[in-house]
Design a protein around this motif. Structure first.
Motif, PDB file in Angstrom:
ATOM      1  N   SER A  69      87.996 124.161 175.788  1.00 43.83           N
ATOM      2  CA  SER A  69      88.912 125.008 175.037  1.00 43.83           C
ATOM      3  C   SER A  69      88.389 126.434 175.078  1.00 43.83           C
ATOM      4  O   SER A  69      87.182 126.659 175.176  1.00 43.83           O
ATOM      5  N   SER A  70      89.316 127.359 174.997  1.00 44.95           N
ATOM      6  CA  SER A  70      88.893 128.761 175.035  1.00 44.95           C
ATOM      7  C   SER A  70      88.518 129.250 173.640  1.00 44.95           C
ATOM      8  O   SER A  70      88.028 130.359 173.480  1.00 44.95           O
ATOM      9  N   GLU A  71      88.724 128.364 172.634  1.00 43.63           N
ATOM     10  CA  GLU A  71      88.354 128.761 171.272  1.00 43.63           C
ATOM     11  C   GLU A  71      86.845 128.855 171.148  1.00 43.63           C
ATOM     12  O   GLU A  71      86.111 128.096 171.763  1.00 43.63           O
ATOM     13  N   LEU A  80      84.345 125.140 169.118  1.00 42.35           N
ATOM     14  CA  LEU A  80      84.928 123.878 169.551  1.00 42.35           C
ATOM     15  C   LEU A  80      84.438 122.770 168.627  1.00 42.35           C
ATOM     16  O   LEU A  80      83.240 122.559 168.486  1.00 42.35           O
ATOM     17  N   TYR A 136      88.972 117.459 168.282  1.00 43.19           N
ATOM     18  CA  TYR A 136      89.598 117.659 169.589  1.00 43.19           C
ATOM     19  C   TYR A 136      90.291 116.381 170.083  1.00 43.19           C
ATOM     20  O   TYR A 136      91.330 116.434 170.714  1.00 43.19           O
ATOM     21  N   ALA A 156      92.757 114.040 174.105  1.00 43.84           N
ATOM     22  CA  ALA A 156      93.079 115.415 173.730  1.00 43.84           C
ATOM     23  C   ALA A 156      94.586 115.505 173.491  1.00 43.84           C
ATOM     24  O   ALA A 156      95.349 114.655 173.948  1.00 43.84           O
TER      25      ALA A 156
END
Ligand code: 2AM
Length: 221
Positions: free
Chosen positions: A49-51, A54, A59, A158
Protein backbone atom coordinates in the motif's frame (compact mmCIF):
# COMPACT_ATOMS: atom_id res chain seq x y z
CA UNK A 1 -24.54 -36.07 3.66
CA UNK A 2 -24.33 -33.51 0.86
CA UNK A 3 -22.47 -36.07 -1.24
CA UNK A 4 -25.68 -38.11 -1.52
CA UNK A 5 -27.95 -35.16 -2.34
CA UNK A 6 -28.91 -34.26 -5.88
CA UNK A 7 -27.46 -30.83 -5.54
CA UNK A 8 -23.73 -30.54 -5.10
CA UNK A 9 -22.20 -28.19 -2.55
CA UNK A 10 -20.33 -25.03 -3.44
CA UNK A 11 -17.18 -26.88 -2.42
CA UNK A 12 -15.82 -29.89 -0.52
CA UNK A 13 -12.98 -29.48 1.91
CA UNK A 14 -11.46 -30.00 5.35
CA UNK A 15 -13.13 -27.67 7.86
CA UNK A 16 -10.99 -26.75 10.84
CA UNK A 17 -12.57 -27.45 14.20
CA UNK A 18 -14.20 -24.16 15.40
CA UNK A 19 -12.22 -24.24 18.66
CA UNK A 20 -8.95 -24.64 16.82
CA UNK A 21 -9.71 -21.86 14.35
CA UNK A 22 -8.82 -19.37 17.07
CA UNK A 23 -5.42 -21.01 17.50
CA UNK A 24 -4.70 -20.58 13.79
CA UNK A 25 -6.05 -17.02 13.67
CA UNK A 26 -4.03 -15.86 16.64
CA UNK A 27 -0.90 -17.53 15.31
CA UNK A 28 -1.40 -15.65 12.04
CA UNK A 29 -2.09 -12.34 13.71
CA UNK A 30 1.01 -12.70 15.89
CA UNK A 31 2.99 -13.45 12.77
CA UNK A 32 1.64 -10.33 11.03
CA UNK A 33 2.70 -8.28 14.07
CA UNK A 34 6.20 -9.75 13.94
CA UNK A 35 6.43 -9.30 10.18
CA UNK A 36 5.42 -5.63 10.45
CA UNK A 37 8.32 -4.94 12.78
CA UNK A 38 10.95 -6.53 10.52
CA UNK A 39 13.28 -4.01 8.91
CA UNK A 40 13.31 -6.11 5.72
CA UNK A 41 9.54 -6.03 5.55
CA UNK A 42 9.31 -2.30 6.21
CA UNK A 43 11.62 -1.66 3.29
CA UNK A 44 9.11 -3.40 1.03
CA UNK A 45 5.84 -2.27 2.62
CA UNK A 46 5.18 0.01 -0.34
CA UNK A 47 4.43 -3.17 -2.29
CA UNK A 48 1.26 -3.52 -0.19
CA UNK A 49 0.00 0.00 0.00
CA UNK A 50 1.16 3.51 -0.62
CA UNK A 51 -0.14 4.55 2.80
CA UNK A 52 2.57 5.48 5.26
CA UNK A 53 1.18 3.40 8.11
CA UNK A 54 0.42 -0.11 6.86
CA UNK A 55 -1.64 -2.17 9.30
CA UNK A 56 -1.42 -5.74 8.04
CA UNK A 57 -4.12 -7.03 10.37
CA UNK A 58 -6.62 -4.57 8.94
CA UNK A 59 -5.34 -5.13 5.42
CA UNK A 60 -6.70 -8.71 5.20
CA UNK A 61 -10.35 -9.70 5.54
CA UNK A 62 -11.93 -13.09 6.08
CA UNK A 63 -15.42 -14.41 6.65
CA UNK A 64 -16.72 -17.90 7.24
CA UNK A 65 -15.14 -21.08 8.57
CA UNK A 66 -11.44 -21.75 8.02
CA UNK A 67 -11.01 -24.65 5.64
CA UNK A 68 -8.84 -26.30 3.04
CA UNK A 69 -10.84 -26.67 -0.19
CA UNK A 70 -10.44 -30.04 -1.91
CA UNK A 71 -12.96 -29.70 -4.76
CA UNK A 72 -14.62 -26.47 -5.85
CA UNK A 73 -17.93 -27.67 -7.34
CA UNK A 74 -19.86 -24.45 -7.76
CA UNK A 75 -23.07 -26.40 -7.14
CA UNK A 76 -22.15 -28.81 -9.95
CA UNK A 77 -21.16 -26.25 -12.55
CA UNK A 78 -17.43 -26.90 -12.15
CA UNK A 79 -15.83 -29.58 -14.33
CA UNK A 80 -15.69 -33.03 -12.76
CA UNK A 81 -17.68 -32.13 -9.66
CA UNK A 82 -20.32 -34.83 -10.09
CA UNK A 83 -17.64 -37.43 -10.67
CA UNK A 84 -15.77 -36.25 -7.57
CA UNK A 85 -18.84 -36.41 -5.32
CA UNK A 86 -19.70 -39.93 -6.48
CA UNK A 87 -16.35 -41.43 -5.51
CA UNK A 88 -16.54 -44.05 -2.77
CA UNK A 89 -13.75 -42.40 -0.82
CA UNK A 90 -15.62 -39.08 -0.79
CA UNK A 91 -18.84 -40.71 0.42
CA UNK A 92 -17.05 -42.85 3.01
CA UNK A 93 -15.04 -40.03 4.51
CA UNK A 94 -17.84 -37.46 4.42
CA UNK A 95 -18.20 -35.94 7.92
CA UNK A 96 -15.17 -37.77 9.25
CA UNK A 97 -12.41 -36.23 11.32
CA UNK A 98 -8.79 -35.85 10.31
CA UNK A 99 -5.69 -33.88 11.36
CA UNK A 100 -4.43 -31.14 9.09
CA UNK A 101 -0.77 -30.23 9.14
CA UNK A 102 -0.13 -26.54 8.45
CA UNK A 103 3.52 -26.18 7.47
CA UNK A 104 3.95 -22.62 6.25
CA UNK A 105 2.42 -19.14 6.34
CA UNK A 106 2.34 -16.97 3.25
CA UNK A 107 1.67 -13.26 2.92
CA UNK A 108 1.33 -11.46 -0.41
CA UNK A 109 -0.24 -8.10 -1.31
CA UNK A 110 -3.35 -10.12 -2.24
CA UNK A 111 -3.67 -12.96 0.25
CA UNK A 112 -2.75 -14.41 3.63
CA UNK A 113 -2.79 -18.19 3.93
CA UNK A 114 -1.20 -21.37 5.20
CA UNK A 115 0.21 -24.23 3.23
CA UNK A 116 -1.36 -27.59 4.07
CA UNK A 117 0.78 -30.72 3.81
CA UNK A 118 -1.76 -33.39 2.88
CA UNK A 119 -1.12 -36.95 4.03
CA UNK A 120 -1.34 -39.80 1.47
CA UNK A 121 -4.76 -40.62 2.90
CA UNK A 122 -5.95 -37.01 2.56
CA UNK A 123 -4.56 -36.93 -0.99
CA UNK A 124 -7.13 -39.60 -1.87
CA UNK A 125 -9.68 -36.79 -1.51
CA UNK A 126 -7.66 -34.40 -3.67
CA UNK A 127 -9.34 -34.23 -7.07
CA UNK A 128 -7.77 -34.97 -10.40
CA UNK A 129 -6.50 -31.62 -11.64
CA UNK A 130 -6.84 -30.14 -8.16
CA UNK A 131 -3.55 -28.28 -8.56
CA UNK A 132 -3.97 -27.20 -12.15
CA UNK A 133 -7.70 -26.62 -12.70
CA UNK A 134 -9.44 -23.33 -13.40
CA UNK A 135 -7.37 -20.18 -13.04
CA UNK A 136 -4.36 -22.25 -11.89
CA UNK A 137 -3.96 -23.49 -15.46
CA UNK A 138 -2.34 -20.17 -16.30
CA UNK A 139 0.39 -20.40 -13.63
CA UNK A 140 3.53 -21.25 -15.66
CA UNK A 141 5.19 -24.48 -14.54
CA UNK A 142 2.35 -25.54 -12.23
CA UNK A 143 2.43 -29.07 -13.67
CA UNK A 144 5.95 -29.61 -12.32
CA UNK A 145 4.93 -29.30 -8.67
CA UNK A 146 4.09 -32.32 -6.49
CA UNK A 147 0.41 -33.29 -6.27
CA UNK A 148 -1.37 -31.35 -3.54
CA UNK A 149 0.86 -28.28 -3.81
CA UNK A 150 -2.17 -26.03 -4.03
CA UNK A 151 -3.61 -27.25 -0.70
CA UNK A 152 -4.02 -24.28 1.63
CA UNK A 153 -6.19 -22.47 4.12
CA UNK A 154 -7.15 -18.92 3.16
CA UNK A 155 -6.84 -16.71 6.24
CA UNK A 156 -7.51 -13.40 4.58
CA UNK A 157 -7.75 -11.47 1.34
CA UNK A 158 -7.00 -7.86 0.51
CA UNK A 159 -9.93 -5.66 -0.44
CA UNK A 160 -11.50 -6.78 -3.70
CA UNK A 161 -9.52 -10.05 -3.91
CA UNK A 162 -11.31 -13.43 -4.15
CA UNK A 163 -10.24 -16.39 -1.98
CA UNK A 164 -9.36 -18.48 -5.04
CA UNK A 165 -6.26 -16.26 -5.31
CA UNK A 166 -4.60 -17.83 -2.23
CA UNK A 167 -4.00 -21.14 -3.98
CA UNK A 168 -2.59 -19.35 -7.00
CA UNK A 169 -0.25 -17.29 -4.82
CA UNK A 170 0.85 -20.47 -3.06
CA UNK A 171 1.64 -22.27 -6.33
CA UNK A 172 3.63 -19.27 -7.49
CA UNK A 173 5.52 -19.12 -4.17
CA UNK A 174 6.34 -22.83 -4.34
CA UNK A 175 7.65 -22.47 -7.88
CA UNK A 176 9.89 -19.62 -6.74
CA UNK A 177 11.10 -21.60 -3.72
CA UNK A 178 11.88 -24.56 -5.94
CA UNK A 179 13.71 -22.46 -8.51
CA UNK A 180 17.27 -21.17 -8.46
CA UNK A 181 16.29 -17.62 -7.59
CA UNK A 182 17.08 -18.09 -3.92
CA UNK A 183 16.10 -14.99 -2.03
CA UNK A 184 18.80 -12.81 -0.47
CA UNK A 185 16.39 -11.78 2.21
CA UNK A 186 16.09 -14.49 4.82
CA UNK A 187 15.22 -13.84 8.45
CA UNK A 188 15.35 -16.48 11.17
CA UNK A 189 12.32 -16.03 13.40
CA UNK A 190 11.25 -17.98 16.45
CA UNK A 191 8.51 -19.64 14.36
CA UNK A 192 10.78 -20.53 11.46
CA UNK A 193 12.63 -19.18 8.42
CA UNK A 194 11.09 -16.20 6.69
CA UNK A 195 12.06 -15.56 3.08
CA UNK A 196 11.19 -12.75 0.73
CA UNK A 197 10.18 -13.87 -2.75
CA UNK A 198 9.93 -10.45 -4.38
CA UNK A 199 6.88 -8.34 -5.27
CA UNK A 200 5.61 -8.24 -1.69
CA UNK A 201 5.58 -12.02 -1.25
CA UNK A 202 6.75 -13.44 2.10
CA UNK A 203 6.98 -17.08 3.03
CA UNK A 204 7.49 -18.49 6.52
CA UNK A 205 8.35 -22.18 6.74
CA UNK A 206 7.35 -23.30 10.21
CA UNK A 207 9.89 -25.09 12.41
CA UNK A 208 7.06 -27.13 13.84
CA UNK A 209 3.95 -27.73 11.74
CA UNK A 210 0.73 -26.59 13.34
CA UNK A 211 -1.60 -29.56 13.61
CA UNK A 212 -5.33 -28.93 13.80
CA UNK A 213 -8.32 -31.20 13.78
CA UNK A 214 -10.73 -30.87 10.86
CA UNK A 215 -13.84 -32.48 9.37
CA UNK A 216 -14.05 -33.47 5.72
CA UNK A 217 -17.36 -32.06 4.53
CA UNK A 218 -19.10 -29.80 2.05
CA UNK A 219 -20.46 -26.29 2.19
CA UNK A 220 -23.38 -24.98 0.19
CA UNK A 221 -23.54 -21.45 -1.15
P1 2AM B 1 -10.07 -20.94 -1.07
O1 2AM B 1 -10.06 -22.41 -1.21
O2 2AM B 1 -8.77 -20.31 -1.32
O3 2AM B 1 -10.58 -20.49 0.29
C1 2AM B 1 -15.76 -20.85 -1.97
O4 2AM B 1 -15.53 -19.78 -2.83
C2 2AM B 1 -14.47 -21.59 -1.70
O5 2AM B 1 -13.98 -22.23 -2.86
C3 2AM B 1 -13.35 -20.73 -1.19
O6 2AM B 1 -12.81 -21.43 -0.13
C4 2AM B 1 -12.44 -20.53 -2.39
O7 2AM B 1 -11.07 -20.33 -2.19
C5 2AM B 1 -12.70 -21.77 -3.20
N1 2AM B 1 -12.70 -21.47 -4.62
C6 2AM B 1 -13.39 -20.51 -5.27
N2 2AM B 1 -13.20 -20.58 -6.59
C7 2AM B 1 -12.36 -21.60 -6.82
C8 2AM B 1 -11.78 -22.19 -7.99
N3 2AM B 1 -12.03 -21.74 -9.21
N4 2AM B 1 -10.95 -23.24 -7.81
C9 2AM B 1 -10.68 -23.72 -6.60
N5 2AM B 1 -11.19 -23.21 -5.46
C10 2AM B 1 -12.03 -22.18 -5.56
Amino acid sequence: GAADDDRLPLFFGFFINPFEQEKVKSFASNFLKTLSTQEAFREHSGEFSSEKELNLEQYFHHEGPLHCTTKFCDGGKADGSGKYALQEVVKERYNSETKLSLTALMVTPRTLGTRVALTPEQLELWPEGGDTDGPAASVPGVGTLPVGSRAHVTLGCAMGVEAVQTGLDLLEAELLLKGDQTSDVRVELEQGALVYLGEGRWFLTLKEPMVVSAIFSGQSA
